[in-house]
Scaffold this active site. Structure first.
Site, PDB file in Angstrom:
ATOM      1  N   SER A  52     -12.398  56.542 -23.559  1.00 33.43           N
ATOM      2  CA  SER A  52     -11.288  57.100 -24.336  1.00 33.43           C
ATOM      3  C   SER A  52     -11.468  58.598 -24.566  1.00 33.43           C
ATOM      4  O   SER A  52     -12.577  59.128 -24.542  1.00 33.43           O
ATOM      5  CB  SER A  52     -11.190  56.405 -25.693  1.00 33.43           C
ATOM      6  OG  SER A  52     -11.083  55.017 -25.532  1.00 33.43           O
TER       7      SER A  52
HETATM    8  N1  SAH Z   1     -14.988  52.019 -25.560  1.00 30.40           N
HETATM    9  C1  SAH Z   1     -15.148  52.282 -24.158  1.00 30.40           C
HETATM   10  C2  SAH Z   1     -13.838  52.341 -23.438  1.00 30.40           C
HETATM   11  C3  SAH Z   1     -13.340  51.033 -23.225  1.00 30.40           C
HETATM   12  S1  SAH Z   1     -11.999  50.797 -22.117  1.00 30.40           S
HETATM   13  C4  SAH Z   1     -15.913  53.547 -23.912  1.00 30.40           C
HETATM   14  O1  SAH Z   1     -16.247  54.252 -24.872  1.00 30.40           O
HETATM   15  O2  SAH Z   1     -16.215  53.822 -22.755  1.00 30.40           O
HETATM   16  C5  SAH Z   1     -11.741  49.107 -22.563  1.00 30.40           C
HETATM   17  C6  SAH Z   1     -12.794  48.157 -22.089  1.00 30.40           C
HETATM   18  O3  SAH Z   1     -12.431  46.866 -22.561  1.00 30.40           O
HETATM   19  C7  SAH Z   1     -12.882  48.044 -20.579  1.00 30.40           C
HETATM   20  O4  SAH Z   1     -14.199  48.293 -20.174  1.00 30.40           O
HETATM   21  C8  SAH Z   1     -12.464  46.602 -20.293  1.00 30.40           C
HETATM   22  O5  SAH Z   1     -13.145  46.024 -19.202  1.00 30.40           O
HETATM   23  C9  SAH Z   1     -12.813  45.918 -21.593  1.00 30.40           C
HETATM   24  N2  SAH Z   1     -12.094  44.659 -21.859  1.00 30.40           N
HETATM   25  C10 SAH Z   1     -10.812  44.326 -21.576  1.00 30.40           C
HETATM   26  N3  SAH Z   1     -10.537  43.088 -22.003  1.00 30.40           N
HETATM   27  C11 SAH Z   1     -11.677  42.604 -22.568  1.00 30.40           C
HETATM   28  C12 SAH Z   1     -12.021  41.382 -23.203  1.00 30.40           C
HETATM   29  N4  SAH Z   1     -11.147  40.369 -23.348  1.00 30.40           N
HETATM   30  N5  SAH Z   1     -13.268  41.229 -23.666  1.00 30.40           N
HETATM   31  C13 SAH Z   1     -14.185  42.236 -23.541  1.00 30.40           C
HETATM   32  N6  SAH Z   1     -13.912  43.413 -22.965  1.00 30.40           N
HETATM   33  C14 SAH Z   1     -12.670  43.609 -22.482  1.00 30.40           C
END
Ligand code: SAH
Length: 206
Positions: A52
């Site tokens: 993000s």
């Molecule tokens: N907070 C992260 C950015 C996350 S992007 C950072 O600082 O880099 C959102 C993430 O959520 C992605 O990696 C995606 O694979 C994950 N995601 C999506 N659906 C999910 C679920 N049901 N359970 C766990 N992770 C999930």
């Protein structure tokens, strides 16, 4: 990044500001993108996911209002950048990621950076992490169409959850506070996150 993007947009909590100064964001993106690590936008982290925008990380963290004794659940480990920020502020962080590779790389990064208060899990974060529930704080960094009921169940009384809710490309960030078992909802601002993908159960045919 902190002086040009985060403080001018209104982030005030000194602990959050110090943490954003301290965590080396360039170590959470691949070498070819390092020169952009402190720019004012999200960046790809592989597997079609993104880290993000710095301001969003700071704002979500500030709204969560983490105390140092808190136990925090994070959904969407991704690069582990937000995880590191949470780990600086909380007593313990439990983080769930559905994509195996991302979880493994993030765990390795955080290990190398010396964080010892994080537990990683691969799976569907919308189910929460029952073994360690309830949590004082929950941060969801992928967008759900509605609040996952197991996450609200696993939030402590007076606990706080920050979560983007809505359809792809049209979401709002919410602060939810549990009050006498019910969630008080406060809409914060419009945002765009990758979708929270629920694990589909296998359809059995005969
Ligand atoms: N907070 C992260 C950015 C996350 S992007 C950072 O600082 O880099 C959102 C993430 O959520 C992605 O990696 C995606 O694979 C994950 N995601 C999506 N659906 C999910 C679920 N049901 N359970 C766990 N992770 C999930």
């Amino acid at each position: 990044m902190v002086e040009n993007q985060i403080i001018p947009r209104g982030v005030k909590d000194q602990r959050v500001i110090t943490t954003m100064f301290n965590v080396p964001r360039h170590l959470f993106v691949e070498p070819t993108l390092r020169h952009q690590a402190y720019d004012d936008h999200p960046l790809p982290i592989g597997s079609e996911q993104t880290i993000s925008q710095p301001y969003i990380v700071a704002a979500m963290t500030e709204y969560l209002d983490i105390k140092k004794e808190n136990k925090v659940l994070e959904i969407g480990t991704g690069s582990g950048y937000q995880t590191a920020i949470l780990a600086e502020l909380a007593n313990m962080v439990y983080t769930i990621e559905r994509i195996d590779n991302l979880s493994r790389d993030a765990a390795q990064r955080l290990q190398q950076l010396g964080y010892r208060n994080v537990r990683f899990k691969v799976g569907d974060g919308s189910l929460g992490w029952k073994d360690f529930a309830p949590f004082d704080r929950i941060m969801v960094t992928a967008a759900a169409e509605e609040i996952p009921s197991l996450l609200s169940e696993q939030l402590m009384e007076n606990g706080r959850m920050v979560i983007p809710i809505g359809k792809p490309f049209s979401q709002k960030l919410y602060l939810l506070i549990k009050n006498r078992g019910r969630l008080k909802q406060r809409p914060l601002f419009d945002c765009i996150f990758v979708p929270l993908v629920r694990n589909k159960s296998l359809k059995l045919t005969d």
